[in-house]
Design an enzyme around this catalytic site. Structure first.
Site, PDB file in Angstrom:
ATOM      1  N   GLU A 236     132.112  80.672  18.868  1.00 29.79           N
ATOM      2  CA  GLU A 236     131.071  81.364  19.916  1.00 29.79           C
ATOM      3  C   GLU A 236     129.633  81.561  19.298  1.00 29.79           C
ATOM      4  O   GLU A 236     129.642  81.806  18.034  1.00 29.79           O
ATOM      5  CB  GLU A 236     131.452  82.793  20.266  1.00 29.79           C
ATOM      6  CG  GLU A 236     132.749  83.481  20.638  1.00 29.79           C
ATOM      7  CD  GLU A 236     132.988  84.907  20.629  1.00 29.79           C
ATOM      8  OE1 GLU A 236     132.744  85.499  19.657  1.00 29.79           O
ATOM      9  OE2 GLU A 236     133.430  85.385  21.623  1.00 29.79           O
ATOM     10  N   VAL A 237     128.633  81.172  20.137  1.00 26.82           N
ATOM     11  CA  VAL A 237     127.322  81.310  19.796  1.00 26.82           C
ATOM     12  C   VAL A 237     127.005  82.261  21.132  1.00 26.82           C
ATOM     13  O   VAL A 237     126.942  82.300  22.223  1.00 26.82           O
ATOM     14  CB  VAL A 237     126.695  80.070  20.075  1.00 26.82           C
ATOM     15  CG1 VAL A 237     125.030  80.389  19.661  1.00 26.82           C
ATOM     16  CG2 VAL A 237     127.033  78.970  18.917  1.00 26.82           C
TER      17      VAL A 237
END
Ligand code: GDP
Ligand code: MN
Length: 334
Positions: A236-237
């Protein structure tokens, strides 16, 4: 409330090489890894890839979180490999335990039943604490509060292509709040009532539901039932400010009170995904097609040859999972 935070090591005394000069236009971001001391060497393999493919040129910080104190070896080895500042946090008891309203007998019966039904991690207490922590608390740890953006990294992942630009900055510059590389269907046995709780939240908080949302990706019947599609949250960013918003924390609070982390085995992936799909406008969710990634057992590999050449990719295009029946990409594209 959190008194168990270890002092951050802002520069490791035993690192011989100097930290690189950092780019001037970085955003306020950090990598974050939840890990046990025993995860050290599997995590080191991930760190090396992130540094070689991206971070060596940027020097972003890296926050490590653990429900036990990190060993000196863990801190020494990771700090030596990471170009940015490393910080180590001990998770407070209240973020890694059963809330007082959970019926312990009922939770134990569920674990026994899931064990008999051979549901993955179904009999694990620590996995449930992990999922609850990643759903509701990692972004509220004292060490995380100073950052606006995070990139989650797990042990034993692979990055197959160079990342010659700053994904954090891409997110910030394009108004994105959440991103993913792989999407798939959740095991329904782990989340029988997650959608019921989600519906309660939607009824209680219509103000949090985005107008241009992705309900049609989550549900094939206008929101009556959940089809299991979710973004895989081991990559995830995303925006920490979104996770700390009322929209997200009201959702987590609803779920935590309903008890499904312990009475079922809710994962943080469907929770982050449902929240993103409902509370963010579609265009704020980004698919990083050019970040080639592996977490057992799935691979995302760009099918465009030009990307694979330009970015020195080492993944096999046939391994790309996007259009597999179990993935949720074709659904999203339609
Ligand atoms: P999976 O990817 O769903 O199979 O789960 P993992 O075993 O990879 O765990 C997810 C993340 O949580 C990884 O970063 C692990 O290192 C971390 N993790 C899992 N269980 C624990 C735990 O009991 N304590 C700590 N500190 N970290 C954990
Ligand atoms: Mn994992």
């Amino acid at each position: 409330s959190d008194t168990r935070v270890e002092a951050p090591t802002s520069s490791n005394p035993k690192t011989s090489h100097p930290k690189p000069k950092v780019k001037a236009d970085r955003v306020n971001a950090t990598f974050v890894s939840l890990a046990r001391n025993g995860d050290l060497w599997d995590l080191v393999a991930s760190i090396q890839q992130v540094e070689d493919r991206f971070n060596h040129a940027y020097g972003y910080d890296w926050v490590f979180l653990n429900d036990q104190p990190f060993s000196d070896e863990f801190k020494k080895v990771t700090t030596n490999l990471i170009s940015g500042t490393t910080k180590y946090g001990l998770i407070g008891e209240e973020h890694w335990s059963f809330p007082e309203w959970i019926d312990q007998q009922k939770a134990a019966d569920v674990r026994e039943d899931m064990k008999n039904r051979e549901i993955i991690y179904g009999d694990s207490i620590s996995y449930r604490h992990m999922c609850r922590f990643e759903s509701g608390f990692f972004f509220r740890q004292p060490l995380m509060l100073e950052y606006e953006w995070y990139w989650r990294v797990e042990p034993s992942i692979k990055l197959f292509c160079d990342i010659p630009y700053d994904p954090f900055k891409y997110m910030a510059d394009h108004g994105k709040k959440y991103s993913f590389v792989l999407s798939l269907h959740e095991y329904k046995e782990t989340i029988p009532t997650l959608w019921d709780s989600t519906k309660t939240y939607m009824k209680e908080h219509p103000e949090h539901i985005a107008e241009d949302n992705m309900m049609s990706w989550l549900s094939d019947d206008q929101g009556d039932s959940y089809n299991g599609c979710h973004f895989w949250s081991n990559f995830e960013v995303g925006s920490l400010e979104w996770l700390r918003s009322d929209a997200y924390t009201d959702y987590f609070k609803r779920l935590d009170e309903d008890g499904g982390f312990f009475y079922e085995r809710w994962g943080d992936a469907p929770i982050h995904s449902i929240a993103a799909a409902l509370t963010l406008p579609k265009e704020q969710i980004h698919f990083f097609n050019d970040i080639a990634y592996y977490h057992v057992p799935f691979t995302h590999c760009p099918t465009e040859e030009s990307i694979r050449v330009d970015r020195k990719c080492s993944c096999k295009p046939e391994d790309n999972f996007d259009w597999n029946d179990y993935a949720c990409m074709s659904r999203r594209a339609s």
